[in-house]
Design a protein around this motif. Structure first.
Motif, PDB file in Angstrom:
ATOM      1  N   TRP A 354      -0.244   0.576   5.207  1.00  0.00           N
ATOM      2  CA  TRP A 354       0.370   0.000   3.911  1.00  0.00           C
ATOM      3  C   TRP A 354      -0.451   0.838   3.082  1.00  0.00           C
ATOM      4  O   TRP A 354       0.172   0.863   1.675  1.00  0.00           O
ATOM      5  CB  TRP A 354      -0.484  -1.517   3.919  1.00  0.00           C
ATOM      6  CG  TRP A 354      -0.136  -2.146   2.801  1.00  0.00           C
ATOM      7  CD1 TRP A 354       0.958  -2.905   2.105  1.00  0.00           C
ATOM      8  CD2 TRP A 354      -1.102  -2.239   1.618  1.00  0.00           C
ATOM      9  NE1 TRP A 354       0.971  -3.167   0.917  1.00  0.00           N
ATOM     10  CE2 TRP A 354      -0.472  -2.900   0.809  1.00  0.00           C
ATOM     11  CE3 TRP A 354      -2.545  -2.054   1.450  1.00  0.00           C
ATOM     12  CZ2 TRP A 354      -1.240  -3.529  -0.497  1.00  0.00           C
ATOM     13  CZ3 TRP A 354      -3.271  -2.497   0.482  1.00  0.00           C
ATOM     14  CH2 TRP A 354      -2.469  -3.100  -0.669  1.00  0.00           C
ATOM     15  N   THR A 358       3.005   1.404   0.016  1.00  0.00           N
ATOM     16  CA  THR A 358       2.596  -0.059  -0.326  1.00  0.00           C
ATOM     17  C   THR A 358       3.905  -0.904  -0.386  1.00  0.00           C
ATOM     18  O   THR A 358       3.897  -2.249  -0.411  1.00  0.00           O
ATOM     19  CB  THR A 358       1.928  -0.301  -1.637  1.00  0.00           C
ATOM     20  OG1 THR A 358       2.901   0.420  -2.631  1.00  0.00           O
ATOM     21  CG2 THR A 358       0.629  -0.013  -1.481  1.00  0.00           C
ATOM     22  N   ASP A 392      -3.229  -7.585   2.691  1.00  0.00           N
ATOM     23  CA  ASP A 392      -3.430  -6.734   1.304  1.00  0.00           C
ATOM     24  C   ASP A 392      -4.345  -7.418   0.519  1.00  0.00           C
ATOM     25  O   ASP A 392      -4.882  -6.331  -0.029  1.00  0.00           O
ATOM     26  CB  ASP A 392      -1.850  -6.706   0.885  1.00  0.00           C
ATOM     27  CG  ASP A 392      -1.225  -7.945   0.723  1.00  0.00           C
ATOM     28  OD1 ASP A 392      -1.241  -8.835   1.736  1.00  0.00           O
ATOM     29  OD2 ASP A 392      -0.880  -8.328  -0.299  1.00  0.00           O
TER      30      ASP A 392
END
Length: 584
Positions: A354, A358, A392
């Motif tokens: 990630w 992203t 996240d």
């Protein structure tokens, strides 16, 4: 009369003011305060607080750091034969905030920037008054447009009104500078200049520029370029012009928007990705869940600060790999986490993927494909401890706690310029989470959406055409027309794109050069400019945004009061003492 060296500080906001404090302390400690003359230039007249913390700005502009973490330490008194400068309290003392007695469950506060500006201004004035009286310091409200250096390495400072010669050294702490208009804004600017019925505002600040404009009425439709922190200041300022936010739940900061006007689709924000910022945790208790241990930070520091690791790096991967185990461990230990039966090692793998991309999708990450409104609500629920935390969100908060270490260990590093540019880009991407707004700000946006005052249908990269009526938006078959456009995107400190006379002239005079095509001025570990000409010493130092590319982490007010102004002051006085020896 004894010889006096002249040092100038150009740009006297929080960073320039703190640099001055450190300079005077160092001069006093070395018994050479009587042998210096300091010229302070601040074009705005906001000495000590600068434009960002201007005291007359609307209260709707909030700082973006919790008051709990606003650790601006007290200033000690200085007493010599020439001057007597009183001490000044820390911000918490000044604001009567004792966080040793405030429960961690109490919601964090984010005061108006104007209030912080009052502190900074009072602190500066109490410091400068004795120095001016003793003729050690001169305060000059003029805009510097050029700096030149003669063959003897003496500097000449030119303002719109005067020229100051025989300056020995300059510290440049000028912060945000105007940049060349992007192709899109340049096109819009030419378009708007020919139309009386529309308005383009090329900057979000000062927000009074558009709040007081006659074209801004309850019948307006306002496009806002950007979906970040400045957008929130713009939206809140306009919303408060026509109505008010009514608190509903103190525990979650939820609210309703109330107005007597018909404001349907008043506000239309948009950005290239349509992704909203994530709010900071509501209080210290929730925030503590994301804090690394001292041992974790120590290990992290050793890994990323290793000189040989930095030299051999071909990408930011060494930073990501040092960080991922910390965030994975913290996430796996959260009381509310969507673990999906993943091991810590598997979570680490998701984190690495990630951070490298992203747009990467995984069940424990918030999908970038869901609506901005749902994402904001999900983030609010996480920030207030009301729902399961996504990976996240966790990574962003852990990164925030790791940033001081990242900024310390990776400023003046041994990485290749391209690698460091990528590291800075990685940190910039993290700011959607790590530099997030208060929960209350996101709740206000949600209240405006619910009241149909803010329209998010165009938020994710709409097509925009120009017409006689203004800016025509189209996305997924839906349309809207804005007659006012506000650009809330703050440009990165790309030195080659800066459009202020002082920087353009310094570049053309070969006094500064960019460390990288997309970044700022090359400086050494003391803040002094690195010359492209070997064995040439340039008596100019740069602290702050314009040095971004040599250092990382420059914008926050805590960085203005950090170690870099202290390091510069120590070196400046060392140089001062050496030069004085030559004149004896």
């Amino acid at each position: 009369m004894a010889y006096k060296r002249v040092i100038s500080i150009i740009g006297v906001g929080p960073r320039g003011g703190f640099a001055l404090e450190n300079l005077i302390h160092e001069l006093k400690n070395n018994n050479c305060l009587s042998q210096i003359q300091v010229l302070l230039f601040e074009a705005t007249g906001n000495f000590g607080n600068g434009q960002v913390y201007e005291t007359n700005q609307p209260k709707s502009n909030w700082i973006n750091i919790t008051e709990r973490n606003l650790n601006l330490e007290k200033r000690d008194a200085i007493a010599t034969a020439e001057i007597e400068i009183p001490s000044f309290p820390s911000y918490h003392e000044w604001a009567s905030k004792d966080y040793t007695t405030i429960a961690k469950t109490v919601a964090d506060t984010f005061p108006p920037r104007a209030s912080v500006g009052e502190y900074l201004q009072q602190r500066f004035n109490s410091f400068i008054t004795p120095l001016v009286k003793a003729t050690i310091v001169s305060v000059i409200k003029e805009r510097v447009v050029e700096i030149q250096m003669d063959q003897h390495r003496k500097l000449e400072i030119t303002t719109h009104a005067n020229t100051y010669t025989a300056v020995d050294e300059v510290l440049l702490t000028i912060g945000h500078q105007p940049t060349k208009l992007s192709e899109q804004i340049a096109k819009w600017n030419s378009f708007a200049a020919t139309k009386k019925n529309i308005r383009l505002f090329k900057s979000p600040y000062p927000i009074t520029d558009f709040l007081n404009d006659e074209k801004l009425t309850d019948k307006s439709t306002i496009g806002i370029r950007g979906f970040g922190l400045a957008m929130i200041d713009v939206v809140r300022g306009i919303a408060l012009k026509f109505g008010e936010f009514i608190p509903e739940n103190e525990e979650t900061k939820s609210c309703k928007y109330q107005t007597d006007y018909d404001l349907t689709d008043l506000l239309i924000p948009f950005s290239l990705d349509g992704l909203p910022p994530a709010p900071k945790p509501l209080n210290a208790e929730i925030d503590d869940l994301f804090k690394p241990t001292d041992e974790q930070l120590s290990t992290f520091e050793k890994k990323i600060g290793n000189d040989s690791t930095q030299k051999s790096a071909t990408s930011p991967q060494f930073l990501i790999r040092a960080f991922a185990p910390i965030a994975a461990k913290i996430y796996s230990n959260l009381p509310e986490a969507n673990l999906q039966d993943l091991s810590v090692a598997e979570i680490e793998d998701v984190i690495e993927k990630w951070l490298n991309d992203t747009t990467y999708e995984h069940p424990i990450l918030i999908s970038i494909n869901q609506s901005a409104e749902k994402t904001m609500q999900d983030f609010v629920d996480m920030a207030t401890g009301k729902s399961t935390v996504s990976l996240d969100y966790c990574v962003g908060q852990v990164w925030r706690h790791c940033q001081p270490t990242i900024y310390t260990e990776l400023s003046y590093n041994a990485c290749a310029d391209e690698v460091f540019a990528d590291i800075i880009a990685l940190d910039e991407k993290s700011k959607r989470y790590s530099y997030g707004p208060p929960v209350e700000s996101i709740q206000q946006l949600l209240a405006l959406v619910e009241a149909e005052v803010m329209n998010l249908e165009m938020v994710n990269n709409p097509t925009i055409e120009l017409s006689d009526k203004g800016w025509n938006f189209e996305l997924n078959g839906k349309t809207a027309i804005a007659d006012i456009m506000i650009d809330s995107v703050l440009d990165a400190p790309k030195i080659e794109a800066v459009d202020s006379p002082i920087i353009k002239n310094m570049l053309s005079n070969d006094l500064i050069e960019a460390v990288h095509d997309d970044l700022g001025v090359a400086t050494d570990e003391n803040g002094y400019v690195i010359s492209s000409q070997k064995n040439t010493e340039i008596p100019i130092a740069v602290l702050g945004r314009l040095a971004k590319g040599t250092i990382i982490g420059v914008d926050a007010i805590l960085e203005c009061f950090g170690t870099r102004p202290q390091v510069w002051a120590t070196e400046a006085v060392n140089r001062h003492l050496k030069r004085l020896q030559y004149t004896i």
